[in-house]
Design an enzyme around this catalytic site. Structure first.
Site, mmCIF file in Angstrom:
data_model
loop_
_atom_site.group_PDB
_atom_site.id
_atom_site.type_symbol
_atom_site.label_atom_id
_atom_site.label_comp_id
_atom_site.label_asym_id
_atom_site.label_seq_id
_atom_site.Cartn_x
_atom_site.Cartn_y
_atom_site.Cartn_z
ATOM 1 N N ASP A 151 10.820 -25.629 -3.424
ATOM 2 C CA ASP A 151 9.519 -26.304 -3.526
ATOM 3 C C ASP A 151 8.834 -26.026 -4.861
ATOM 4 O OD1 ASP A 151 10.024 -27.077 -0.973
ATOM 5 O OD2 ASP A 151 8.219 -26.197 -0.088
ATOM 6 N N ASP A 152 7.922 -26.942 -5.203
ATOM 7 C CA ASP A 152 6.906 -26.768 -6.255
ATOM 8 C C ASP A 152 7.396 -27.062 -7.667
ATOM 9 O OD1 ASP A 152 5.393 -26.011 -4.128
ATOM 10 O OD2 ASP A 152 5.307 -23.877 -4.658
ATOM 11 N N HIS A 200 7.010 -33.700 -2.750
ATOM 12 C CA HIS A 200 6.156 -32.573 -2.353
ATOM 13 C C HIS A 200 4.725 -32.852 -2.822
ATOM 14 C CE1 HIS A 200 5.695 -28.642 -0.658
ATOM 15 N NE2 HIS A 200 5.406 -28.036 -1.796
ATOM 16 N N HIS A 202 11.419 -21.240 -3.599
ATOM 17 C CA HIS A 202 10.559 -21.872 -4.600
ATOM 18 C C HIS A 202 11.194 -21.755 -5.983
ATOM 19 C CE1 HIS A 202 7.807 -20.892 -1.272
ATOM 20 N NE2 HIS A 202 7.138 -21.985 -1.640
ATOM 21 N N HIS A 211 0.134 -31.271 -5.262
ATOM 22 C CA HIS A 211 0.224 -30.142 -4.348
ATOM 23 C C HIS A 211 -1.088 -29.813 -3.644
ATOM 24 C CE1 HIS A 211 1.488 -26.205 -2.766
ATOM 25 N NE2 HIS A 211 2.726 -26.592 -3.019
#
Length: 729
Positions: free
Chosen positions: A110-111, A161, A262, A165
């Site tokens: 993620d991210d 995603h 991540h 965010h």
């Protein structure tokens, strides 16, 4: 400084406008005003838009798992809570869930993409020939499309995603739609592909879904996405160590899992190290690795539609421009801060030394100057102020003073007021209105002496001011002397702010410029000249609106020294209203730019002209144009920081700049022997007055660039000389 009206000078860009019929002239002037105002407004709107885009795309976020959620989950169907980590609501019917096949691991990140850590993670995956799924943040894809391309090229899967965010549960429906659609466009631009997977930020396991989370899952499904949660959390956002991350991602049974890691949001060195150990260990235990879509039998990033690719390019271009402009703003802010600090250090070092040197008991310009002086006073409709001004000049302590009032076609009783004074050393001459420069040239031509002092008609002088002003002319190299001009009407807030500006921005700076031999302006309110210097420099020009700056530069270029005599004090009436202040400073700024452009060739000259061009014009450009234009960035970025950055650091930074300004002000007031009481308004001046001066300068710059002709304008006089030592009042 007195401001006049006049016809445009010969050869001036405004001449053709002046010759037009009145109606056409007004229309053309109106069009130019609209154009200049429109350009300025457009620039401000574009700047505001760019900042908003940058704020939106650069929103800081905390890693997944750090945002607490409520525990209410009564609306979440039991089949979803007890089902697999992939939730399908795209059909609009009953929700379906999917799990991973036995001994199948889907590594998800993620991210990202992150320019530092994503490539390192990709290197580990390539080393072990392991596919993975990357749930990317759209704004990061827009900024790093090459990394997204590599993810797709090396056989990995991209999922959404969101674009910035946020917590989708807290957003309105239109914003949720925008977050996901813009991420889709960013992926389409970078890879030419689309995605059907979406992982909401701050999500967790299926059995941890709350009622708010369920609303988000429903909204995501309505947009056509599968919601992908996880079944194993590495907790790498806690940075527990590579060993702990490996333990968190090691299954306790033979079931399949979606593992959450991540690749952005902070230091991911532990994630990289853990990944390099985890993959071989799980393979030895018989686990295989797959992307999410491949594991559940769905397509992996099918091709994107052509219109999505083109719209993605437009989106990425917008983000890129916004990032570039914000980077420029930060660079300009650093430049402004640097100039403020440099100017402050130079002022403290050289202005203080200049003052101490002049106050030394042994300091002298030479033998006392007692030669007769002609004081030229140009006047246009100065009935309210001309009396005190002429009276103070006629009673000067210097021997042999002649006061010559040049009435520049006044329509009021200016000349009659002077005649009624009945002073024997005062003459009045009347000429047709032709502007201040023309009136001064006429006064110089009619004067009887070789030493000439120029004083504005709204200015009174101290009894010994003229005598002190001409003393530097004892040095045969000195051609002109600038006096110390103070604001007389300083009772109101606008008056106090101008008083502070005069003491700091004008008189303190003149000490600095005097040290370096490049005083750019002898104030029209009080200045002394040799007739020879005026003749060699060509006299006062009618081609610019800042005739005092134009003349001063010309005297420098002719090889004469220009110095500052701080003990020669004059008191002038400053504009009393914001409108009058705007009109005056607009003319000053515009005229200064005209004078700089007119004398730009001095930079290439040799001798005195070249020395001033390479030194004086640089000082004017840096500290009279560039710094005032950039200074408001300190306040603009302070507001930006308060809203979107670390507030404590922002406040400390802004207060530091204010302290620098206060220290400079205290120095200036001490050197000028002024009481410090007006400085209570300095913080407010920095917030309000500085912005007004910035807008004036910006307006002047736009007008200069667009070729608009700025005419002389009258300034309404109140006759308020309350702080001035007017003789006989």
């Amino acid at each position: 400084m007195t401001v006049y009206r006049s016809a445009p000078p010969p050869g001036d860009p405004g001449e053709s406008t002046a010759r037009l019929p009145p109606v056409q002239r007004r229309r053309r002037i109106r069009r130019r005003r609209v154009l200049a105002g429109g350009i300025g407004l457009t620039v401000l709107l574009l700047l505001a838009t760019v900042i908003l885009v940058s704020v939106y795309t650069d929103a800081g976020f905390s890693p997944d798992g750090t945002t607490p959620a409520s525990s209410a989950n009564g609306k979440v169907p039991a089949g979803v809570r007890d089902g697999g980590p992939v939730i399908d609501l795209t059909g609009g019917g009953e929700p379906r869930t999917y799990g991973m096949p036995a001994r199948t691991i889907a590594l998800t990140f993620d991210d990202g993409p992150d320019p530092q850590w994503t490539p390192k993670i990709l290197d580990v995956l390539a080393k072990h020939r392991t596919p993975a799924t990357f749930f990317v943040v759209g704004s990061q894809v827009a900024r790093h499309p090459g990394i997204a391309q590599r993810i797709a090229r090396e056989g990995h899967e991209l999922g959404g995603h969101t674009f910035t965010h946020p917590d989708l549960a807290e957003l309105p429906e239109w914003r949720r739609e925008m977050e996901n659609s813009q991420t889709q466009l960013a992926i389409a631009n970078a890879t030419g592909r689309s995605t059907s997977l979406m992982r909401p930020p701050y999500s967790s396991f299926a059995d941890a879904l709350t009622d708010k989370d369920w609303q988000t899952v429903q909204a995501v499904g309505a947009q056509g996405y599968l919601t992908v949660l996880d079944t194993m959390d590495s907790e790498d956002w806690k940075r527990p160590g590579a060993g702990a991350i490996v333990r968190n991602l090691t299954p306790k049974d033979t079931a399949g899992h979606i593992a959450l890691l991540h690749d952005a949001g902070g230091d991911r060195s532990q994630t990289v190290a853990a990944l390099d150990r985890l993959i071989p260990q799980l393979r030895k235990r018989g686990y295989r690795f797959s992307t999410v879509s491949a594991a559940i039998g769905g397509p992996v990033n099918p091709p994107a539609a052509d219109d999505a690719v083109w719209r993605g390019r437009a989106l990425v271009w917008t983000v890129g421009v916004a990032d570039a402009v914000l980077a420029v703003l930060w660079a300009l802010l650093i430049t402004a801060g640097g100039l403020i600090v440099i100017r402050t250090l130079i002022l403290f070092l050289f202005a203080w030394r200049h003052s101490r040197h002049r106050r030394d008991p042994d300091w002298s310009w030479g033998l006392p100057v007692t030669a007769p002086v002609t004081i030229v006073v140009p006047a246009f409709n100065e009935e309210k102020t001309i009396g005190p001004a002429v009276r103070s000049l006629a009673r000067s302590a210097h021997p042999g003073v002649e006061v010559l009032v040049v009435d520049d076609g006044s329509t009021d009783g200016t000349a009659e007021v002077v005649r009624r004074l009945g002073l024997g050393n005062v003459r009045v001459v009347r000429i047709p209105n032709g502007g201040k420069a023309n009136a001064l040239n006429a006064g110089v031509a009619l004067s009887r002496n070789d030493l000439i002092v120029m004083v504005d008609a709204d200015t009174v002088v101290e009894p010994d001011a003229v005598h002190r002003l001409v003393q530097p002319l004892a040095d045969p190299a000195v051609g002109a002397v600038a006096g110390n001009v103070k604001v007389a009407n300083r009772r109101g807030l606008i008056g106090k702010w101008q008083h502070i500006e005069y003491v700091i921005g004008f008189n303190l700076d003149r000490r600095l410029y005097d040290t370096f031999g490049c005083i750019p302006t002898i104030p029209g309110a009080l200045g002394a000249f040799r007739r020879t210097a005026l003749t060699e420099s060509g006299g006062l020009s009618t081609g610019t609106l800042a005739e005092d700056t134009d003349l001063t530069i010309a005297i420098h270029r002719a090889g004469w020294r220009v110095v500052y005599e701080e003990s020669a004090k004059a008191w002038t009436e400053a504009p009393a209203t914001a409108r009058q202040l705007w009109r005056q400073r607009y003319r000053w700024s515009y005229g200064t730019m005209q004078a700089m452009w007119k004398h730009r060739g001095a930079v290439r000259d040799r001798g005195p002209s070249g020395r001033f061009g390479r030194r004086g014009l640089l000082f004017i450009a840096l500290f009279s144009v560039l710094l005032p234009l950039l200074a408001p960035l300190v306040d603009l970025m302070a507001v930006y920081g308060l809203l979107f950055l670390d507030r404590e650091i922002t406040v400390i930074g802004w207060l530091t700049m204010l302290v620098v300004q206060v220290l400079t002000a205290v120095l200036a007031f001490r050197l000028d022997r002024e009481p410090l009481r007006p400085l209570w308004s300095l913080p407010l001046q920095q917030i309000v007055y500085r912005q007004v001066m910035y807008l004036v300068l910006l307006h002047s710059a736009v007008a200069a660039v667009t070729g608009r002709r700025l005419k002389w304008q009258t300034i309404d006089r109140t006759g308020d000389l309350s702080s001035a030592p007017v003789p006989g009042r």
